[in-house]
Write a protein that holds these residues in place. Structure first.
Motif, PDB file in Angstrom:
ATOM      1  N   UNK A  20       5.338  -4.065   0.917  1.00  0.00           N
ATOM      2  CA  UNK A  20       4.657  -3.001   0.188  1.00  0.00           C
ATOM      3  C   UNK A  20       3.821  -3.607  -0.941  1.00  0.00           C
ATOM      4  N   UNK A  21       2.533  -3.245  -1.027  1.00  0.00           N
ATOM      5  CA  UNK A  21       1.723  -3.711  -2.152  1.00  0.00           C
ATOM      6  C   UNK A  21       2.228  -3.109  -3.468  1.00  0.00           C
ATOM      7  N   UNK A  22       2.145  -3.870  -4.529  1.00  0.00           N
ATOM      8  CA  UNK A  22       2.585  -3.402  -5.846  1.00  0.00           C
ATOM      9  C   UNK A  22       1.862  -2.121  -6.228  1.00  0.00           C
ATOM     10  N   UNK A  23       0.563  -2.026  -5.946  1.00  0.00           N
ATOM     11  CA  UNK A  23      -0.206  -0.828  -6.305  1.00  0.00           C
ATOM     12  C   UNK A  23       0.349   0.416  -5.613  1.00  0.00           C
ATOM     13  N   UNK A  24       0.702   0.311  -4.348  1.00  0.00           N
ATOM     14  CA  UNK A  24       1.281   1.450  -3.618  1.00  0.00           C
ATOM     15  C   UNK A  24       2.609   1.867  -4.227  1.00  0.00           C
ATOM     16  N   UNK A  25       3.441   0.879  -4.564  1.00  0.00           N
ATOM     17  CA  UNK A  25       4.736   1.169  -5.181  1.00  0.00           C
ATOM     18  C   UNK A  25       4.544   1.837  -6.537  1.00  0.00           C
ATOM     19  N   UNK A  26       3.574   1.369  -7.305  1.00  0.00           N
ATOM     20  CA  UNK A  26       3.307   1.949  -8.631  1.00  0.00           C
ATOM     21  C   UNK A  26       2.911   3.419  -8.490  1.00  0.00           C
ATOM     22  N   UNK A  27       2.064   3.700  -7.538  1.00  0.00           N
ATOM     23  CA  UNK A  27       1.640   5.098  -7.329  1.00  0.00           C
ATOM     24  C   UNK A  27       2.835   5.971  -6.964  1.00  0.00           C
ATOM     25  N   UNK A  28       3.697   5.489  -6.081  1.00  0.00           N
ATOM     26  CA  UNK A  28       4.896   6.254  -5.700  1.00  0.00           C
ATOM     27  C   UNK A  28       5.825   6.468  -6.890  1.00  0.00           C
ATOM     28  N   UNK A  29       5.871   5.481  -7.792  1.00  0.00           N
ATOM     29  CA  UNK A  29       6.770   5.555  -8.950  1.00  0.00           C
ATOM     30  C   UNK A  29       6.147   6.306 -10.126  1.00  0.00           C
ATOM     31  N   UNK A  30       4.876   6.698 -10.001  1.00  0.00           N
ATOM     32  CA  UNK A  30       4.210   7.390 -11.101  1.00  0.00           C
ATOM     33  C   UNK A  30       3.779   6.469 -12.230  1.00  0.00           C
ATOM     34  N   UNK A  31       3.606   5.185 -11.910  1.00  0.00           N
ATOM     35  CA  UNK A  31       3.164   4.198 -12.893  1.00  0.00           C
ATOM     36  C   UNK A  31       1.661   3.998 -12.716  1.00  0.00           C
ATOM     37  N   UNK A  32       0.906   4.158 -13.788  1.00  0.00           N
ATOM     38  CA  UNK A  32      -0.545   4.042 -13.716  1.00  0.00           C
ATOM     39  C   UNK A  32      -0.981   2.587 -13.785  1.00  0.00           C
ATOM     40  N   UNK A  33      -1.635   2.131 -12.727  1.00  0.00           N
ATOM     41  CA  UNK A  33      -2.314   0.845 -12.724  1.00  0.00           C
ATOM     42  C   UNK A  33      -3.768   1.161 -12.418  1.00  0.00           C
ATOM     43  N   UNK A  34      -4.644   0.780 -13.336  1.00  0.00           N
ATOM     44  CA  UNK A  34      -6.059   1.087 -13.196  1.00  0.00           C
ATOM     45  C   UNK A  34      -6.655   0.386 -11.978  1.00  0.00           C
ATOM     46  N   UNK A  35      -7.514   1.091 -11.264  1.00  0.00           N
ATOM     47  CA  UNK A  35      -8.279   0.519 -10.160  1.00  0.00           C
ATOM     48  C   UNK A  35      -9.534   1.359  -9.965  1.00  0.00           C
ATOM     49  N   UNK A  36     -10.581   0.713  -9.594  1.00  0.00           N
ATOM     50  CA  UNK A  36     -11.828   1.424  -9.358  1.00  0.00           C
ATOM     51  C   UNK A  36     -12.238   1.331  -7.887  1.00  0.00           C
ATOM     52  N   UNK A  37     -11.719   0.316  -7.192  1.00  0.00           N
ATOM     53  CA  UNK A  37     -12.181   0.065  -5.828  1.00  0.00           C
ATOM     54  C   UNK A  37     -11.275   0.671  -4.763  1.00  0.00           C
ATOM     55  N   UNK A  38     -10.198   1.332  -5.173  1.00  0.00           N
ATOM     56  CA  UNK A  38      -9.296   1.946  -4.210  1.00  0.00           C
ATOM     57  C   UNK A  38      -8.349   0.959  -3.538  1.00  0.00           C
ATOM     58  N   UNK A  39      -8.177  -0.199  -4.141  1.00  0.00           N
ATOM     59  CA  UNK A  39      -7.229  -1.170  -3.596  1.00  0.00           C
ATOM     60  C   UNK A  39      -7.834  -2.150  -2.614  1.00  0.00           C
ATOM     61  N   UNK A  40      -9.120  -2.446  -2.762  1.00  0.00           N
ATOM     62  CA  UNK A  40      -9.801  -3.359  -1.840  1.00  0.00           C
ATOM     63  C   UNK A  40     -10.085  -4.736  -2.430  1.00  0.00           C
ATOM     64  N   UNK A  41      -9.454  -5.067  -3.541  1.00  0.00           N
ATOM     65  CA  UNK A  41      -9.634  -6.369  -4.202  1.00  0.00           C
ATOM     66  C   UNK A  41     -11.078  -6.605  -4.629  1.00  0.00           C
ATOM     67  N   UNK A  42     -11.788  -5.539  -4.967  1.00  0.00           N
ATOM     68  CA  UNK A  42     -13.191  -5.682  -5.343  1.00  0.00           C
ATOM     69  C   UNK A  42     -13.447  -5.509  -6.837  1.00  0.00           C
ATOM     70  N   UNK A  43     -12.569  -4.822  -7.560  1.00  0.00           N
ATOM     71  CA  UNK A  43     -12.888  -4.494  -8.956  1.00  0.00           C
ATOM     72  C   UNK A  43     -12.129  -5.319  -9.984  1.00  0.00           C
TER      73      UNK A  43
END
Length: 115
Positions: A20-43
């Motif tokens: 599981x990617x950390x970003x996906x786990x954070x979203x499930x846990x309600x932890x905000x991790x900023x991203x602009x690219x939607x998880x595509x390693x671009x931002x």
């Protein structure tokens, strides 16, 4: 075997499947991790610091290229770093919250100096 991530400074912990990617786990846990690219390693906005002893899957070449050496200091991209076992992650404050906290601290310091 399952994975477990604890997000700091909140202390929020969540059980996840290995891979599981950390970003996906954070979203499930309600932890905000900023991203602009939607998880595509671009931002590069989802950069987090991994605490020593954490068990992640090996870093992929694409993520390593993006981090340009920061991985040696413990940084990973939350959208790319995948859990293998127990992981401890330091999540930076979002820029607006960090600016507000800095301003409030400065105001409190100035107030203390007046008294």
């Amino acid at each position: 075997m399952s994975g477990r991530i604890t997000f700091w400074p909140s202390g929020t912990t969540i059980e996840v499947k290995p891979g599981t990617p950390i970003l996906s786990a954070a979203r499930r846990a309600g932890v905000l991790i900023q991203t602009r690219c939607g998880g595509n390693a671009a931002c590069f906005m989802c950069k987090v610091k991994i605490r020593p002893g954490s068990d992640l899957m090996p870093i992929a070449d694409e993520e390593k290229r993006k981090l340009a050496g920061l991985e040696e200091e413990g940084y990973r991209l939350a959208c790319q770093a995948k859990v293998r076992g127990v992981v401890q992650v330091d999540v930076p404050l979002d820029p607006l919250r960090a600016a507000v906290q800095k301003l409030l601290a400065k105001q409190a310091e100035e107030k203390d100096e007046l008294w």
